[in-house]
Design an enzyme around this catalytic site. Structure first.
Site, PDB file in Angstrom:
ATOM      1  N   LYS A  12      -1.616  -5.230  13.984  1.00  0.00           N
ATOM      2  CA  LYS A  12      -0.341  -5.343  13.140  1.00  0.00           C
ATOM      3  C   LYS A  12       0.327  -4.085  14.105  1.00  0.00           C
ATOM      4  CE  LYS A  12       2.236  -3.808   9.211  1.00  0.00           C
ATOM      5  NZ  LYS A  12       2.191  -3.369   7.753  1.00  0.00           N
TER       6      LYS A  12
ATOM      7  N   ASP B 140       0.872  -1.145   0.018  1.00  0.00           N
ATOM      8  CA  ASP B 140      -0.002  -0.066   0.171  1.00  0.00           C
ATOM      9  C   ASP B 140       0.930   1.164   0.020  1.00  0.00           C
ATOM     10  OD1 ASP B 140       0.753  -0.974   2.603  1.00  0.00           O
ATOM     11  OD2 ASP B 140      -0.394   0.483   3.586  1.00  0.00           O
TER      12      ASP B 140
ATOM     13  N   TYR C 170      -0.388   1.897  15.575  1.00  0.00           N
ATOM     14  CA  TYR C 170       1.286   2.569  15.738  1.00  0.00           C
ATOM     15  C   TYR C 170       0.959   3.606  16.981  1.00  0.00           C
ATOM     16  CZ  TYR C 170       2.177   0.154  11.402  1.00  0.00           C
ATOM     17  OH  TYR C 170       2.367  -0.876  10.485  1.00  0.00           O
TER      18      TYR C 170
END
Length: 265
Positions: free
Chosen positions: A178, A27, A147
């Site tokens: 993730k 991506d 994140y």
């Protein structure tokens, strides 16, 4: 009750025997432009598929440019978040796709990117909640890229911070998280322990040696991760097929870093 639709789709993006996965995100064209490895998507996807990757992750407009109809089959994750590195706030991820659209495109899973600590964290979390509900309605598995990024986060690899952001993803309904690898097996095992859903690690920036990359993969797996989601360190490698095979040896076969390095000569 087991959501059989989610289960069937999940099995398309992971190994049915090990229940682990090797995901290759592609991506980066939105965030970084047409970097090396992304100009000929079909070739890149074929190389990582031959290496044993379980799924690729890409934006909706690129699916017709590389997935599938040739070569070895591979799972498809449609990414729904976007921002660019040249924008005013690269950490402000916005939603550019929806679950029904992803279903029509043939997705086995969808993914979103959430930056905890960013100026627009509240808006991103609100969208997370909406998309999680939508995924449940359509039996679509959800991968959340979680994140820690923002002015109040001096170290985005701090295990306490990574543990927090991973837990946020689990709390809001993601099926797989993730996040950043925290640098060693012991600290990352605490991230796994605090997260109630499976975790894969991000590959991060380009790593300068194969052994460092494989040591990171091995540490994450030994800590309890179910796999990896590595982009640039695979698709920009001199031999994407070989490095994917080496990672497969660790993730799916349980081999050592030394044994996996033999794939690379």
């Amino acid at each position: 009750m087991t959501d059989i639709g989610k289960l069937i789709r999940m099995d398309r993006i992971r190994d049915r025997n090990t229940k682990r996965t090797i995901i290759v995100p592609l991506d980066h064209g939105v965030s970084m432009g047409p970097v090396k490895g992304l100009t000929k998507l079909s070739e890149t996807i074929n190389m990582v598929a031959e290496g044993g990757a379980n799924a690729v992750l890409m934006h909706k407009g690129m699916i017709s440019k590389g997935h599938r109809g040739y070569g070895k089959d591979i799972g498809l994750i449609v990414h729904m978040s976007a921002s660019t590195s040249i924008g005013l706030d690269p950490d402000d991820k916005v939603i550019v796709c929806d679950v029904v659209e992803a279903l029509r495109l043939g997705a086995d899973m969808v993914s979103i990117h959430i930056n905890i600590g960013s100026k627009t964290e509240a808006d991103q979390l609100k969208e997370f909640g909406r998309i999680s509900k939508e995924c449940d309605e359509w039996s679509m598995p959800l991968l959340a890229m979680m994140y820690p990024r923002g002015e109040r986060i001096p170290d985005q690899f701090d295990s306490r911070v990574v543990s927090h952001v991973a837990r946020v993803g689990a709390e809001l309904g993601a099926d797989i998280i993730k996040t950043n690898y925290t640098g060693d097996q012991d600290s990352f095992s605490r991230v796994i322990e605090g997260c109630s859903v499976p975790v894969v690690i991000a590959g991060g920036p380009k790593i300068d040696s194969d052994i460092k990359l494989l040591e990171m993969v091995k540490g994450a797996i030994d800590a309890g991760a179910i796999g990896v989601s590595i982009g640039r360190n695979l698709f920009q490698h001199d031999n994407p097929t070989a490095i994917t095979l080496a990672i497969k040896d660790i993730v799916h076969k349980g081999l050592s870093v030394k044994e996996a390095l033999e794939r690379l000569g």
